[in-house]
Design a protein around this motif. Structure first.
Motif, short mmCIF file in Angstrom:
data_model
loop_
_atom_site.label_atom_id
_atom_site.label_comp_id
_atom_site.label_asym_id
_atom_site.label_seq_id
_atom_site.Cartn_x
_atom_site.Cartn_y
_atom_site.Cartn_z
N TYR A 52 1.19 -0.99 -0.07
CA TYR A 52 -0.16 -0.07 -0.52
C TYR A 52 0.99 1.30 -0.07
O TYR A 52 2.04 1.68 0.39
N ASP A 91 -6.50 -0.60 12.84
CA ASP A 91 -7.83 -0.39 13.87
C ASP A 91 -8.73 0.29 14.82
O ASP A 91 -9.28 0.22 15.65
N GLU A 98 -10.40 7.88 10.17
CA GLU A 98 -10.61 6.57 9.43
C GLU A 98 -11.24 5.95 8.21
O GLU A 98 -11.04 4.77 8.41
N THR A 101 -8.17 3.86 7.29
CA THR A 101 -9.00 2.07 8.49
C THR A 101 -9.20 1.58 7.80
O THR A 101 -9.68 0.35 7.48
N ARG A 102 -10.72 2.45 6.82
CA ARG A 102 -11.68 1.30 6.56
C ARG A 102 -10.87 0.51 4.78
O ARG A 102 -11.02 0.13 4.78
N ARG A 103 -10.09 2.37 4.48
CA ARG A 103 -9.86 1.02 3.23
C ARG A 103 -8.36 0.41 3.17
O ARG A 103 -8.89 -0.49 2.13
N TRP A 104 -7.76 0.65 4.42
CA TRP A 104 -6.97 -0.84 4.34
C TRP A 104 -8.06 -2.19 4.90
O TRP A 104 -7.29 -3.00 4.20
N TYR A 105 -8.95 -2.14 5.47
CA TYR A 105 -9.58 -2.91 6.06
C TYR A 105 -10.47 -3.43 5.05
O TYR A 105 -10.70 -4.56 5.04
N ARG A 106 -10.80 -2.77 3.85
CA ARG A 106 -11.71 -3.38 3.02
C ARG A 106 -11.34 -4.15 1.59
O ARG A 106 -11.57 -4.75 1.20
N ALA A 107 -10.07 -4.15 1.59
CA ALA A 107 -8.93 -4.75 1.46
C ALA A 107 -7.99 -6.36 1.41
O ALA A 107 -7.75 -6.63 1.24
N ARG A 108 -9.08 -6.46 2.39
CA ARG A 108 -8.54 -7.07 3.46
C ARG A 108 -7.35 -8.13 3.96
O ARG A 108 -6.55 -8.58 3.65
#
Length: 150
Positions: A52, A91, A98, A101-108
């Motif tokens: 990333y 997280d 925020e 964090t959402r983009r990071w975890y949305r990409a699994r």
């Protein structure tokens, strides 16, 4: 008179753009692919991959005012930014981080952990069991190409 006013306005707009660019810092995240890195930490031979890259706004926030008292130390600026990145990618984002964090975890992607490397511009830091350690620029490993011979 109009000519001078136009130039003054253009100069102010230019300065605003330059100061805004100065607040953005490019961040690159490399994750370790070897499970032993979680226990041993990062070494130059640890296989990692770049996952990333993003621009982080490093402008002063209200939460950082107490931190500004220790700004004399030149390395402290990087520690503050690395702490924000670690919190966001585990997280626990600070206010305003925020979306990252959402983009990071949305990409699994998994959480940032020991053995991973974060680059701030041209400086690279490895996440250790306690704190961050400067390291030389890593060389991301690529998967070997597989040839099928018939």
């Amino acid at each position: 008179m109009f000519h001078r006013a136009r130039h003054a306005r253009a100069r102010r707009a230019f300065v605003r753009r330059q100061t805004r660019r100065a607040r953005l810092r490019w961040v690159t995240v490399y994750l370790a692919t070897d499970p032993r890195a979680f226990a041993e930490g990062y070494t130059p031979s640890t296989p990692i991959r770049r996952v990333y890259r993003f621009a982080l706004d490093c402008s002063v926030r209200e939460a950082d005012f107490d931190v500004l008292q220790r700004i004399v130390d030149a390395s402290f600026d990087h520690e503050v930014v690395l702490g924000r990145i670690f919190a966001a990618l585990n997280d626990m984002p600070d206010h305003g981080d925020e979306p990252l964090t959402r983009r990071w975890y949305r990409a699994r992607r998994r959480s940032l952990s020991v053995g991973d490397v974060v680059a701030l511009g041209s400086s690279h830091y490895a996440c250790g069991p306690v704190g961050w350690h400067p390291v030389p620029p890593p060389r991301p490993t690529t998967a070997p190409k597989v040839r099928i011979l018939l």
